[in-house]
Design an enzyme around this catalytic site. Structure first.
Site, short mmCIF file in Angstrom:
data_model
loop_
_atom_site.label_atom_id
_atom_site.label_comp_id
_atom_site.label_asym_id
_atom_site.label_seq_id
_atom_site.Cartn_x
_atom_site.Cartn_y
_atom_site.Cartn_z
N HIS A 14 0.88 -1.28 -0.09
CA HIS A 14 -0.05 0.06 -0.06
C HIS A 14 0.87 1.24 0.07
O HIS A 14 2.16 1.28 0.14
CB HIS A 14 -1.06 0.16 1.32
CG HIS A 14 -0.38 0.18 2.43
ND1 HIS A 14 -1.05 0.84 3.61
CD2 HIS A 14 0.92 0.29 2.89
CE1 HIS A 14 -0.22 1.14 4.59
NE2 HIS A 14 1.10 0.75 4.44
N CYS A 33 5.69 6.36 4.29
CA CYS A 33 4.53 5.68 3.97
C CYS A 33 3.69 6.19 2.72
O CYS A 33 2.94 5.67 2.14
CB CYS A 33 3.42 5.44 5.06
SG CYS A 33 4.09 4.86 6.51
N HIS A 39 4.96 0.01 -0.45
CA HIS A 39 5.75 -0.46 0.30
C HIS A 39 4.74 -1.78 1.01
O HIS A 39 3.50 -1.60 0.72
CB HIS A 39 6.57 0.22 1.31
CG HIS A 39 5.42 0.83 2.26
ND1 HIS A 39 4.79 2.21 2.18
CD2 HIS A 39 4.72 0.29 3.49
CE1 HIS A 39 3.75 2.32 3.11
NE2 HIS A 39 3.83 1.34 3.97
N HIS A 41 3.55 -4.85 3.86
CA HIS A 41 3.53 -5.40 5.19
C HIS A 41 3.25 -6.64 5.39
O HIS A 41 2.47 -7.07 4.64
CB HIS A 41 2.51 -4.41 5.91
CG HIS A 41 2.88 -2.94 6.34
ND1 HIS A 41 3.91 -2.59 7.16
CD2 HIS A 41 2.44 -2.01 5.68
CE1 HIS A 41 3.93 -1.19 7.00
NE2 HIS A 41 2.87 -0.83 6.16
N ASP A 79 -4.39 -10.88 0.09
CA ASP A 79 -3.07 -11.31 0.43
C ASP A 79 -2.69 -11.31 -0.90
O ASP A 79 -3.03 -11.67 -2.12
CB ASP A 79 -3.53 -12.91 0.56
CG ASP A 79 -2.03 -13.46 1.04
OD1 ASP A 79 -1.20 -12.93 1.53
OD2 ASP A 79 -1.92 -14.65 0.93
N HIS A 80 -1.08 -10.93 -1.03
CA HIS A 80 -0.30 -10.65 -2.15
C HIS A 80 -0.97 -9.60 -3.06
O HIS A 80 -0.73 -9.57 -4.44
CB HIS A 80 -0.09 -11.93 -2.85
CG HIS A 80 0.93 -12.84 -2.23
ND1 HIS A 80 0.49 -13.50 -1.11
CD2 HIS A 80 2.33 -12.89 -2.27
CE1 HIS A 80 1.54 -14.07 -0.48
NE2 HIS A 80 2.47 -13.62 -1.27
N GLU A 125 -0.02 -4.33 11.72
CA GLU A 125 1.11 -3.95 10.57
C GLU A 125 2.27 -4.16 10.84
O GLU A 125 2.98 -4.68 9.63
CB GLU A 125 0.47 -2.34 10.27
CG GLU A 125 0.76 -2.05 8.98
CD GLU A 125 0.49 -0.67 8.67
OE1 GLU A 125 -0.45 -0.52 7.76
OE2 GLU A 125 0.68 0.41 9.24
NI NI Z 1 2.74 1.05 5.65
#
Ligand code: NI
Length: 136
Positions: A14, A33, A39, A41, A79-80, A125
């Protein structure tokens, strides 16, 4: 009333970026961010439901069923994936953990069997940062 928790896991990308703001303001508020090229998580999602214990099974609900509901209705969608671009229920929203956890609650509360209710969601996160939501 007994509380039952299941942990599921997903990886997602995200960025935190408000399109109504300048690049400079986004970088000032969101720092790393806001990185344009995303990036990721490794998210941990704790889902706690509550209900009376069924005397026939000894369960609030079958954990296998709870896991299946979470995976089919939430994990499969995120997911992914890129939370900003790929996830239908995050379209047009800020891709923060706070916004995500409220959307996940709305999805899961519709899927629980009769007599079982949402109690809490915890969304990690990072190992040191998480959000909680109790539906209010
Ligand atoms: Ni983040």
């Amino acid at each position: 009333m007994v509380y039952l928790t299941r942990l599921e896991h997903f990886n997602a990308a995200h960025k935190l970026y408000n399109p109504n703001w300048s690049k400079e303001k986004n970088e000032e508020v969101f720092e790393g961010c806001a990185n344009e090229n995303w990036h990721g998580h490794n998210f941990d999602l704790y889902v706690t439901v509550k209900g009376e214990v069924n005397p026939e099974t000894g369960f609030v609900m079958n954990l296998k069923d709870l896991s299946k509901i979470i995976r089919e209705h939430v994990i499969k969608k995120v997911d992914h994936k890129n939370l900003n671009l790929d996830v239908d229920f995050m379209q047009g929203k800020m891709a923060s953990a706070e916004v995500l956890i409220v959307e996940i609650w709305k999805i899961l509360e519709k899927q629980l069997p009769q007599g079982v209710f949402m109690h809490a969601l915890k969304l990690y996160e990072t190992a040191r940062s998480f959000v909680e939501y109790y539906g209010e």
